[in-house]
Each structure stands twice: as structure tokens, then as C-alpha cells.
Motif scaffolding. Structure first.
Motif, short mmCIF file in Angstrom:
data_model
loop_
_atom_site.label_atom_id
_atom_site.label_comp_id
_atom_site.label_asym_id
_atom_site.label_seq_id
_atom_site.Cartn_x
_atom_site.Cartn_y
_atom_site.Cartn_z
N ALA A 46 0.82 -1.22 0.00
CA ALA A 46 0.00 0.00 0.00
C ALA A 46 0.85 1.27 0.00
CB ALA A 46 -0.97 -0.01 1.16
N ALA A 47 1.82 1.32 -0.91
CA ALA A 47 2.72 2.48 -0.96
C ALA A 47 1.98 3.77 -1.28
CB ALA A 47 3.83 2.24 -1.98
N GLY A 48 0.87 3.69 -2.00
CA GLY A 48 0.13 4.90 -2.34
C GLY A 48 -0.64 5.52 -1.18
N LEU A 49 -0.81 4.80 -0.09
CA LEU A 49 -1.57 5.30 1.05
C LEU A 49 -0.99 6.58 1.65
CD1 LEU A 49 -3.87 5.12 3.06
CD2 LEU A 49 -2.54 3.45 4.35
N PRO A 50 0.32 6.72 1.85
CA PRO A 50 0.82 8.00 2.37
C PRO A 50 0.48 9.19 1.47
CG PRO A 50 2.50 6.31 2.60
CD PRO A 50 1.39 5.71 1.78
N LEU A 51 0.51 8.98 0.15
CA LEU A 51 0.14 10.08 -0.75
C LEU A 51 -1.35 10.39 -0.65
CD1 LEU A 51 2.24 9.19 -3.92
CD2 LEU A 51 2.79 10.79 -2.09
N LEU A 52 -2.16 9.35 -0.47
CA LEU A 52 -3.59 9.57 -0.25
C LEU A 52 -3.81 10.39 1.03
CD1 LEU A 52 -5.47 6.26 -1.06
CD2 LEU A 52 -6.10 8.53 -1.82
N LEU A 53 -3.05 10.08 2.07
CA LEU A 53 -3.20 10.81 3.33
C LEU A 53 -2.85 12.28 3.17
CD1 LEU A 53 -1.87 8.23 5.95
CD2 LEU A 53 -4.22 9.04 5.65
N VAL A 54 -1.87 12.59 2.32
CA VAL A 54 -1.56 14.00 2.05
C VAL A 54 -2.79 14.67 1.45
CG1 VAL A 54 -0.20 15.60 0.64
CG2 VAL A 54 0.92 13.66 1.73
N GLY A 55 -3.43 14.00 0.49
CA GLY A 55 -4.63 14.56 -0.12
C GLY A 55 -5.76 14.73 0.88
N LYS A 61 -3.95 20.59 -3.72
CA LYS A 61 -2.72 21.33 -4.06
C LYS A 61 -1.49 20.71 -3.40
CE LYS A 61 -0.64 25.78 -3.16
NZ LYS A 61 -0.81 27.06 -2.48
N TRP A 62 -1.56 20.50 -2.08
CA TRP A 62 -0.44 19.88 -1.38
C TRP A 62 -0.24 18.45 -1.86
CZ3 TRP A 62 3.09 22.11 1.71
CH2 TRP A 62 2.80 23.38 2.23
N GLY A 63 -1.33 17.77 -2.15
CA GLY A 63 -1.24 16.39 -2.63
C GLY A 63 -0.50 16.30 -3.95
N CYS A 64 -0.82 17.20 -4.88
CA CYS A 64 -0.15 17.18 -6.20
C CYS A 64 1.33 17.52 -6.08
CB CYS A 64 -0.84 18.14 -7.15
SG CYS A 64 -2.45 17.56 -7.69
N ILE A 65 1.65 18.50 -5.25
CA ILE A 65 3.06 18.86 -5.04
C ILE A 65 3.81 17.68 -4.42
CG2 ILE A 65 4.61 20.36 -3.73
CD1 ILE A 65 2.43 22.57 -4.07
N SER A 66 3.19 17.03 -3.44
CA SER A 66 3.82 15.88 -2.79
C SER A 66 3.96 14.71 -3.75
CB SER A 66 3.00 15.45 -1.56
OG SER A 66 2.98 16.48 -0.62
N ALA A 67 2.94 14.49 -4.58
CA ALA A 67 3.02 13.40 -5.56
C ALA A 67 4.13 13.66 -6.57
CB ALA A 67 1.68 13.24 -6.28
N LYS A 103 0.65 9.12 -10.17
CA LYS A 103 0.74 9.47 -8.74
C LYS A 103 -0.25 10.57 -8.38
CE LYS A 103 4.63 7.10 -7.69
NZ LYS A 103 4.84 6.51 -8.99
N ILE A 104 -0.40 11.56 -9.26
CA ILE A 104 -1.33 12.65 -8.98
C ILE A 104 -2.76 12.13 -8.96
CG2 ILE A 104 -2.29 14.77 -9.95
CD1 ILE A 104 0.63 15.51 -10.71
N ALA A 105 -3.07 11.13 -9.79
CA ALA A 105 -4.41 10.53 -9.78
C ALA A 105 -4.72 9.92 -8.43
CB ALA A 105 -4.51 9.47 -10.87
N VAL A 106 -3.70 9.36 -7.79
CA VAL A 106 -3.91 8.74 -6.48
C VAL A 106 -4.34 9.79 -5.45
CG1 VAL A 106 -2.71 7.60 -4.56
CG2 VAL A 106 -2.37 6.80 -6.88
N VAL A 107 -3.66 10.92 -5.41
CA VAL A 107 -4.00 11.92 -4.39
C VAL A 107 -5.23 12.72 -4.74
CG1 VAL A 107 -1.66 12.14 -3.51
CG2 VAL A 107 -2.40 13.65 -5.32
#
Length: 194
Positions: A46-55, A61-67, A103-107
Motif C-alpha cells: 500500500a505504498a500509495g496510502l501515504p500520498l492519499l493521506l496528504v490529499g 494542491k499539497w497532494g499534487c506537489i507531494s506526488a 501518482k497525482i491521480a492517487v492523491v
């Protein structure tokens, strides 16, 4: 006035620190691979979960920058799988679809639950499902537009891309949904907007 500026600055610094920590968690989880395919794509815990948590916590905005930051770090650490067609356009399209937009789609799907007043395990799971479907769409398009040359003889590029990318996106999506639901059930505050 000073108190307002100080509070805003404190909130921004807190968001940056949280995003950096979640990007680091993404990098660590993406290094643990249960299964890796030869032309890229793997199943992780579940590597995408931390990026989801940013979103969830800080918005799109923060999610896309983090992704984008996580993508660049991933490319620096893991390298880049260039497409078989050596043109600049195919190189750019591969970076866009396989790396950044995936990655951006995930967040971005984490914003779905912000439209609802109350988060529940169901709404969080729906947002994870949408995020994983958007990710699959990105890598699927890349698969049949750029990577069709790897399809076995007699196999169409659409079918090849669907089966190749589905072989790692579907298990990873299910795993991410299960882990996200369990995390939301035990610590729902992690999904609250900050």
C-alpha cells in the motif's frame, strides 16, 4: 495581525513537515516489493496510502506537489524505464502517464470524501477505488500507446496493456483499500482535513 501571520506560517510549516514525512513513508513502502514485473510495475504494501493521506489532510494542491516530489525522488532512486520508441514525445508521454499523472491521480481522488460532510469507511474506500482506477487508466493508456512493442505475437496492444497493468494494479488497489479501511477504522483522525 502578527498572530494571524504567525498562525498561518505555523500551519504551513506543519503541512510541509507532514508532507515530507508522508513522502518518506511512500518511498520506504515503495521499496518493499512483493512482486515486480520486467517492464515496470510492482505490488507493494500500500505504498500509495501515504500520498492519499496528504490529499485527505491537506487537499489537492499539497497532494499534487507531494506526488510530484515523490515521483522525482522515485525516479532518482529507482531509475526510469524509457519507452521502446526513442522519440522525445514518447519519453515525455511516458514520464507524464506512468510517473506523474499516475501518482497525482492517487492523491486527487482523496478529494472525493471532502465533498461529503461525514467520512465513513465506505466513502474512504470509494475514494481509494477511484484513485486506483485513475492510476490504472494512466498506466493502461501508456501501455497500449507506448509499450505495445512488448506485447507477445498475436496479442493486441489493448489486451496486453490491460492484462499486464491489471496484474499489479488490481492486487495493489485491493491491498491499499483494505489497509486504508483498517487505518480509518482505527485512526479516523488521520483522514481529517488540517
Amino acid at each position: 495581525m502578527e498572530r494571524t501571520i504567525g498562525a498561518r506560517s505555523h500551519t504551513r510549516v506543519r503541512a510541509m513537515v507532514e508532507c515530507a514525512m508522508l513522502i518518506s513513508a511512500y518511498i520506504v513502502l515503495s521499496r518493499i516489493k512483493f512482486f515486480t514485473l520486467p517492464q515496470g510495475g510492482d505490488i507493494t504494501p500500500a505504498a500509495g496510502l501515504p500520498l492519499l493521506l496528504v490529499g485527505y489532510r491537506h487537499g489537492w494542491k499539497w497532494g499534487c506537489i507531494s506526488a510530484a516530489a515523490a515521483t522525482l525522488l522515485g525516479i532518482l532512486l529507482d531509475g526510469f524505464y524509457p519507452p521502446p520508441a526513442g522519440t522525445f514525445f514518447s519519453f515525455f508521454l511516458c514520464l507524464l502517464l506512468d510517473y506523474f499523472l499516475a501518482k497525482i491521480a492517487v492523491v486527487s481522488a482523496a478529494g472525493i470524501t471532502h465533498l461529503l460532510r461525514k467520512k465513513s469507511t465506505f466513502t474512504v474506500c470509494v475514494s481509494v477505488l477511484v484513485s486506483q482506477l485513475l492510476r490504472f487508466l494512466c498506466v493502461f493508456l501508456s501501455g497500449f500507446l507506448l509499450w505495445a512493442g512488448y506485447a507477445p505475437e498475436g496479442v493486441g496492444p489493448v489486451y496486453y496493456s490491460f492484462t499486464y497493468n491489471g496484474s499489479y494494479c488490481i492486487p495493489e488497489g485491493i491491498l491499499t483499500m483494505v489497509v486504508t479501511a483498517a487505518l480509518f477504522h482505527t485512526a479516523p483522525r488521520l483522514f481529517s482535513r488540517q
